[in-house]
Scaffold this motif. Structure first.
Motif, PDB file in Angstrom:
ATOM      1  N   ILE A  30      82.366  36.275  32.035  1.00 39.16           N
ATOM      2  CA  ILE A  30      81.661  37.550  32.199  1.00 39.16           C
ATOM      3  C   ILE A  30      80.741  37.817  31.020  1.00 39.16           C
ATOM      4  N   LEU A  31      81.244  37.601  29.813  1.00 44.03           N
ATOM      5  CA  LEU A  31      80.441  37.870  28.614  1.00 44.03           C
ATOM      6  C   LEU A  31      79.205  36.985  28.548  1.00 44.03           C
ATOM      7  N   PHE A  32      79.370  35.693  28.848  1.00 45.35           N
ATOM      8  CA  PHE A  32      78.222  34.798  28.782  1.00 45.35           C
ATOM      9  C   PHE A  32      77.216  35.140  29.863  1.00 45.35           C
ATOM     10  N   THR A  33      77.695  35.441  31.061  1.00 42.87           N
ATOM     11  CA  THR A  33      76.792  35.787  32.161  1.00 42.87           C
ATOM     12  C   THR A  33      75.970  37.025  31.837  1.00 42.87           C
ATOM     13  N   LEU A  34      76.642  38.075  31.368  1.00 43.31           N
ATOM     14  CA  LEU A  34      75.934  39.315  31.042  1.00 43.31           C
ATOM     15  C   LEU A  34      74.993  39.120  29.863  1.00 43.31           C
ATOM     16  N   ALA A  35      75.431  38.376  28.858  1.00 38.42           N
ATOM     17  CA  ALA A  35      74.584  38.151  27.683  1.00 38.42           C
ATOM     18  C   ALA A  35      73.307  37.417  28.070  1.00 38.42           C
ATOM     19  N   SER A  37      71.847  37.061  31.222  1.00 42.41           N
ATOM     20  CA  SER A  37      70.997  37.778  32.162  1.00 42.41           C
ATOM     21  C   SER A  37      70.401  39.047  31.557  1.00 42.41           C
ATOM     22  N   TRP A  38      71.228  39.846  30.922  1.00 42.08           N
ATOM     23  CA  TRP A  38      70.726  41.115  30.397  1.00 42.08           C
ATOM     24  C   TRP A  38      69.714  40.923  29.275  1.00 42.08           C
ATOM     25  N   SER A  39      69.918  39.918  28.427  1.00 41.16           N
ATOM     26  CA  SER A  39      68.970  39.711  27.328  1.00 41.16           C
ATOM     27  C   SER A  39      67.609  39.286  27.862  1.00 41.16           C
ATOM     28  N   ILE A  40      67.597  38.431  28.880  1.00 39.47           N
ATOM     29  CA  ILE A  40      66.317  37.979  29.438  1.00 39.47           C
ATOM     30  C   ILE A  40      65.671  39.078  30.266  1.00 39.47           C
ATOM     31  N   TRP A  41      66.464  39.780  31.065  1.00 41.28           N
ATOM     32  CA  TRP A  41      65.893  40.880  31.849  1.00 41.28           C
ATOM     33  C   TRP A  41      65.330  41.977  30.956  1.00 41.28           C
ATOM     34  N   SER A  42      65.892  42.146  29.781  1.00 42.01           N
ATOM     35  CA  SER A  42      65.395  43.179  28.865  1.00 42.01           C
ATOM     36  C   SER A  42      63.951  42.918  28.449  1.00 42.01           C
ATOM     37  N   SER A  61      56.600  38.753  35.176  1.00 43.56           N
ATOM     38  CA  SER A  61      57.852  39.493  35.312  1.00 43.56           C
ATOM     39  C   SER A  61      58.815  38.775  36.254  1.00 43.56           C
ATOM     40  N   PHE A  62      58.284  38.106  37.270  1.00 44.94           N
ATOM     41  CA  PHE A  62      59.149  37.386  38.205  1.00 44.94           C
ATOM     42  C   PHE A  62      59.808  36.176  37.542  1.00 44.94           C
ATOM     43  N   LEU A  63      59.134  35.596  36.559  1.00 42.08           N
ATOM     44  CA  LEU A  63      59.736  34.500  35.807  1.00 42.08           C
ATOM     45  C   LEU A  63      60.967  34.997  35.054  1.00 42.08           C
ATOM     46  N   PHE A  64      60.858  36.172  34.425  1.00 43.12           N
ATOM     47  CA  PHE A  64      62.001  36.747  33.718  1.00 43.12           C
ATOM     48  C   PHE A  64      63.134  37.071  34.689  1.00 43.12           C
ATOM     49  N   VAL A  65      62.771  37.571  35.864  1.00 35.51           N
ATOM     50  CA  VAL A  65      63.786  37.896  36.868  1.00 35.51           C
ATOM     51  C   VAL A  65      64.557  36.642  37.273  1.00 35.51           C
ATOM     52  N   ILE A  66      63.830  35.563  37.529  1.00 38.06           N
ATOM     53  CA  ILE A  66      64.454  34.323  37.983  1.00 38.06           C
ATOM     54  C   ILE A  66      65.315  33.696  36.895  1.00 38.06           C
ATOM     55  N   VAL A  67      64.752  33.576  35.693  1.00 42.40           N
ATOM     56  CA  VAL A  67      65.503  32.945  34.600  1.00 42.40           C
ATOM     57  C   VAL A  67      66.756  33.760  34.280  1.00 42.40           C
ATOM     58  N   GLY A  68      66.616  35.084  34.264  1.00 39.72           N
ATOM     59  CA  GLY A  68      67.785  35.918  34.036  1.00 39.72           C
ATOM     60  C   GLY A  68      68.797  35.811  35.160  1.00 39.72           C
ATOM     61  N   GLY A  69      68.295  35.654  36.380  1.00 43.48           N
ATOM     62  CA  GLY A  69      69.170  35.550  37.538  1.00 43.48           C
ATOM     63  C   GLY A  69      69.976  34.273  37.588  1.00 43.48           C
TER      64      GLY A  69
END
Length: 289
Positions: A30-35, A37-42, A61-69
């Protein structure tokens, strides 16, 4: 401090880190997933305002969405490798190739069927429903769905759910996976699509995330149980969620109308998931083959 001491400290830190992950696989995931995704989406804050993802955002912006996803699946691969090594990765691959699931292939019809009720009810209530637009979204919807399934399911049902099932009942595991997936992880992503809704953001994000996705987590968990953990079917069921969200998405004239129909959709998902969970609790895996 000489080189040997530095190397010794690095080795000790690595051993301590891996030991902690093995001792706390769920928290680590959970911690790695949130770290991730949230850091890239930010980084989206550099390009758009909250809610701007649905209003002609810049392509970057879609690149950030995908990489974070990619966070859920990347985390699933990483933690699986750290805990179980090559054998764990091979087991993950074996579950991906598990397509002999008998009648449980019919489960792929559940989420699209329930999702289609919303536009049907709106049409019956006298609202305008653009069926032509929905038909035109089938191909991009399918593409979006498959991409979302691959980006996420090696984590949610590839890693998180199996480890939850080692500790908790199937019901508790399904609810926890749904709340982490739909509440924590998806909630932040939804902020970039719904953040301009004012106070209506809160009921919308709660309905679309913790309510709807936890409902579908119940359904996917039940299918997972009855198909020997088929990751392929989990990916395709996840794909049906994202696909139908795009295909059957509606245009609303007021925010109150949007909240009302989102609540109706969430209620139908929860009702369907409850009926399916209760109706299949006595079925044995062998009956599906």
């Amino acid at each position: 401090m000489n080189t040997s001491n530095i190397e010794s400290l690095q080795m000790e830190s690595r051993v301590t880190f891996e030991t902690w992950i093995r001792s706390h696989p769920i928290a680590s995931y959970i911690l790695f997933t949130l770290a991730w995704s949230w850091s890239i989406w930010s980084l989206l804050f550099l390009l758009i305002k909250p809610g701007g993802l649905l209003h002609n955002p810049p392509p970057l912006s879609f690149l950030f969405v995908i990489v974070g996803g990619l966070g859920p699946s990347l985390s699933g691969f990483l933690i699986t490798w750290l805990i179980d090594g090559r054998e764990g990765m091979q087991a993950l691959g074996a579950r991906l190739r598990n397509w002999q699931v008998g009648r449980w292939w019919l489960a792929l019809l559940i989420i699209p069927s329930v999702s289609a009720i919303t536009p049907l009810l709106r049409w019956m209530a006298g609202y305008t429903v653009d069926t032509g637009a929905m038909l035109g979204l089938i191909v991009p919807g399918l593409g979006l769905g498959i991409m979302a399934g691959l980006m996420e399911e090696f984590g949610w049902r590839g890693f998180l759910l199996p480890h939850l099932l080692k500790r908790y009942s199937p019901l508790v595991s399904a609810l926890l996976a749904g709340l982490v997936w739909g509440g924590l992880w998806h909630g932040y992503a939804d902020y970039f699509g719904l953040g301009d809704k004012g106070l209506a953001f809160w009921p919308l994000v709660l309905l679309l995330g913790p309510c709807v996705l936890t409902a579908w987590s119940l359904v996917i968990t039940r299918v997972y149980e009855r198909t020997q953990g088929s990751l392929l079917l989990s990916i395709l069921m996840h794909a049906s969620i994202s696909s139908t969200a795009l295909i059957f998405g509606q245009q609303y004239t007021t925010i109150n109308e949007e909240v009302l129909w989102t609540a109706i959709s969430a209620a139908m998902a929860l009702l369907a998931a409850t009926l399916i969970w209760l109706g299949t609790r006595r079925l044995k895996t062998q009956l599906s083959l």
